[in-house]
Design a protein around this motif. Structure first.
Motif, PDB file in Angstrom:
ATOM      1  N   UNK A  60       0.894  -1.201   0.014  1.00 58.07           N
ATOM      2  CA  UNK A  60       0.019  -0.057   0.118  1.00 58.07           C
ATOM      3  C   UNK A  60       0.921   1.214   0.002  1.00 58.07           C
ATOM      4  N   UNK A  61       1.897   1.311   0.958  1.00 59.79           N
ATOM      5  CA  UNK A  61       2.728   2.472   0.960  1.00 59.79           C
ATOM      6  C   UNK A  61       4.200   2.348   0.628  1.00 59.79           C
ATOM      7  N   UNK A  62       4.544   1.076   0.309  1.00 60.76           N
ATOM      8  CA  UNK A  62       5.904   0.771  -0.081  1.00 60.76           C
ATOM      9  C   UNK A  62       6.835   0.693   1.039  1.00 60.76           C
ATOM     10  N   UNK A  63       6.236   0.745   2.564  1.00 62.95           N
ATOM     11  CA  UNK A  63       7.482   0.713   3.398  1.00 62.95           C
ATOM     12  C   UNK A  63       8.023  -0.474   3.607  1.00 62.95           C
ATOM     13  N   UNK A  64       9.334  -0.812   3.623  1.00 64.82           N
ATOM     14  CA  UNK A  64       9.996  -1.730   3.895  1.00 64.82           C
ATOM     15  C   UNK A  64       9.499  -2.412   5.193  1.00 64.82           C
ATOM     16  N   UNK A  65       9.398  -3.758   5.409  1.00 68.10           N
ATOM     17  CA  UNK A  65       8.794  -4.516   6.573  1.00 68.10           C
ATOM     18  C   UNK A  65       9.960  -5.547   7.008  1.00 68.10           C
ATOM     19  N   UNK A  66      11.017  -5.357   7.466  1.00 68.57           N
ATOM     20  CA  UNK A  66      12.069  -6.121   7.694  1.00 68.57           C
ATOM     21  C   UNK A  66      11.765  -6.965   9.135  1.00 68.57           C
ATOM     22  N   UNK A  67      10.900  -6.329   9.802  1.00 69.23           N
ATOM     23  CA  UNK A  67      10.691  -6.951  11.282  1.00 69.23           C
ATOM     24  C   UNK A  67       9.173  -7.445  11.397  1.00 69.23           C
ATOM     25  N   UNK A  68       8.870  -8.517  12.027  1.00 73.61           N
ATOM     26  CA  UNK A  68       7.547  -8.988  11.963  1.00 73.61           C
ATOM     27  C   UNK A  68       6.742  -8.144  12.794  1.00 73.61           C
ATOM     28  N   UNK A  69       7.065  -7.309  13.684  1.00 68.28           N
ATOM     29  CA  UNK A  69       6.069  -6.285  14.310  1.00 68.28           C
ATOM     30  C   UNK A  69       5.697  -5.100  13.406  1.00 68.28           C
ATOM     31  N   UNK A  70       6.201  -5.141  11.988  1.00 69.86           N
ATOM     32  CA  UNK A  70       5.883  -4.196  11.104  1.00 69.86           C
ATOM     33  C   UNK A  70       4.552  -4.639  10.266  1.00 69.86           C
ATOM     34  N   UNK A  71       4.305  -5.719  10.460  1.00 69.59           N
ATOM     35  CA  UNK A  71       3.410  -6.395   9.462  1.00 69.59           C
ATOM     36  C   UNK A  71       1.694  -6.217   9.840  1.00 69.59           C
ATOM     37  N   UNK A  72       1.084  -6.013   9.148  1.00 70.86           N
ATOM     38  CA  UNK A  72      -0.350  -5.767   9.364  1.00 70.86           C
ATOM     39  C   UNK A  72      -0.924  -7.201   9.640  1.00 70.86           C
ATOM     40  N   UNK A  73      -2.380  -7.043   9.900  1.00 70.95           N
ATOM     41  CA  UNK A  73      -2.962  -8.384  10.398  1.00 70.95           C
ATOM     42  C   UNK A  73      -4.171  -8.593   9.483  1.00 70.95           C
ATOM     43  N   UNK A  74      -4.536  -9.720   9.001  1.00 66.28           N
ATOM     44  CA  UNK A  74      -5.871 -10.154   8.660  1.00 66.28           C
ATOM     45  C   UNK A  74      -6.777 -10.197   9.586  1.00 66.28           C
ATOM     46  N   UNK A  75      -8.235 -10.548   9.189  1.00 67.69           N
ATOM     47  CA  UNK A  75      -9.460 -10.717   9.969  1.00 67.69           C
ATOM     48  C   UNK A  75      -9.067 -11.522  11.466  1.00 67.69           C
ATOM     49  N   UNK A  76      -8.511 -12.534  11.099  1.00 70.26           N
ATOM     50  CA  UNK A  76      -8.029 -13.315  12.357  1.00 70.26           C
ATOM     51  C   UNK A  76      -7.002 -12.925  13.177  1.00 70.26           C
TER      52      UNK A  76
ATOM     53  N   UNK B  56      -3.906 -12.668  12.102  1.00 70.13           N
ATOM     54  CA  UNK B  56      -2.564 -13.397  11.615  1.00 70.13           C
ATOM     55  C   UNK B  56      -1.998 -12.372  10.821  1.00 70.13           C
ATOM     56  N   UNK B  57      -0.470 -12.185  11.086  1.00 70.79           N
ATOM     57  CA  UNK B  57       0.223 -11.200  10.236  1.00 70.79           C
ATOM     58  C   UNK B  57       0.649 -11.663   8.848  1.00 70.79           C
ATOM     59  N   UNK B  58       0.191 -10.466   8.253  1.00 73.86           N
ATOM     60  CA  UNK B  58       0.145 -10.767   6.638  1.00 73.86           C
ATOM     61  C   UNK B  58       1.502  -9.842   6.081  1.00 73.86           C
ATOM     62  N   UNK B  59       2.202 -10.448   5.110  1.00 72.72           N
ATOM     63  CA  UNK B  59       3.344  -9.737   4.516  1.00 72.72           C
ATOM     64  C   UNK B  59       2.835  -8.788   3.288  1.00 72.72           C
ATOM     65  N   UNK B  60       1.654  -8.672   3.001  1.00 76.00           N
ATOM     66  CA  UNK B  60       1.142  -7.789   2.102  1.00 76.00           C
ATOM     67  C   UNK B  60       1.240  -6.406   2.528  1.00 76.00           C
ATOM     68  N   UNK B  61       0.708  -6.078   3.812  1.00 73.96           N
ATOM     69  CA  UNK B  61       0.495  -4.830   4.102  1.00 73.96           C
ATOM     70  C   UNK B  61       1.347  -4.524   5.614  1.00 73.96           C
ATOM     71  N   UNK B  62       1.713  -3.105   5.919  1.00 74.11           N
ATOM     72  CA  UNK B  62       2.077  -2.871   7.013  1.00 74.11           C
ATOM     73  C   UNK B  62       1.118  -2.603   8.274  1.00 74.11           C
ATOM     74  N   UNK B  63       1.362  -2.500   9.345  1.00 73.32           N
ATOM     75  CA  UNK B  63       0.569  -2.279  10.426  1.00 73.32           C
ATOM     76  C   UNK B  63       0.050  -0.945  10.403  1.00 73.32           C
ATOM     77  N   UNK B  64       0.546   0.022   9.653  1.00 74.35           N
ATOM     78  CA  UNK B  64       0.212   1.298   9.540  1.00 74.35           C
ATOM     79  C   UNK B  64      -0.978   1.576   8.572  1.00 74.35           C
ATOM     80  N   UNK B  65      -0.798   0.722   7.572  1.00 78.47           N
ATOM     81  CA  UNK B  65      -1.801   0.742   6.487  1.00 78.47           C
ATOM     82  C   UNK B  65      -2.910  -0.290   6.666  1.00 78.47           C
ATOM     83  N   UNK B  66      -2.800  -1.327   7.385  1.00 79.27           N
ATOM     84  CA  UNK B  66      -3.740  -2.567   7.159  1.00 79.27           C
ATOM     85  C   UNK B  66      -3.808  -2.972   8.697  1.00 79.27           C
ATOM     86  N   UNK B  67      -4.961  -3.399   9.308  1.00 73.49           N
ATOM     87  CA  UNK B  67      -5.019  -4.034  10.481  1.00 73.49           C
ATOM     88  C   UNK B  67      -6.603  -4.682  10.552  1.00 73.49           C
TER      89      UNK B  67
END
Length: 96
Positions: free
Chosen positions: A14-30, A32-43
């Protein structure tokens, strides 16, 4: 011109931010961490700013890049070239 980053790991589609660490990953409805989007764009399976436009995302991200030392024109140019290629913006269709 393609730029190569010096890290491994996914980039937010979504924003192009590098996400080298797991805590930057967004989450799906359950939650669960997703590698598609960061936590700032997707939760919780939803975009935090569902109505933001591509131009709005460029404006938002340019501010962060300027804080990191980029010249504003360079930041905007890079974002204008890279963000339209990301998953979120490709699905939105092309601008006319």
């Amino acid at each position: 011109m393609e730029q190569h980053m010096e890290h491994n790991g996914p980039f937010c589609q979504s924003c192009g931010m590098p996400m080298p660490e797991q805590d930057l990953l967004g989450t799906d409805r359950e939650g669960v961490k997703t590698e598609d989007y960061c936590k700032y764009c997707y939760e919780n399976g939803e975009f935090k700013q569902p109505d933001i436009t591509l131009q709005g995302m460029i404006d938002l991200c340019a501010g962060y890049l300027v804080q990191q030392g980029f010249a504003e024109a360079d930041a905007r140019g890079m974002l204008a070239q890279t963000l339209p290629l990301l998953k979120r913006w490709r699905q939105a269709g092309t601008a006319s």
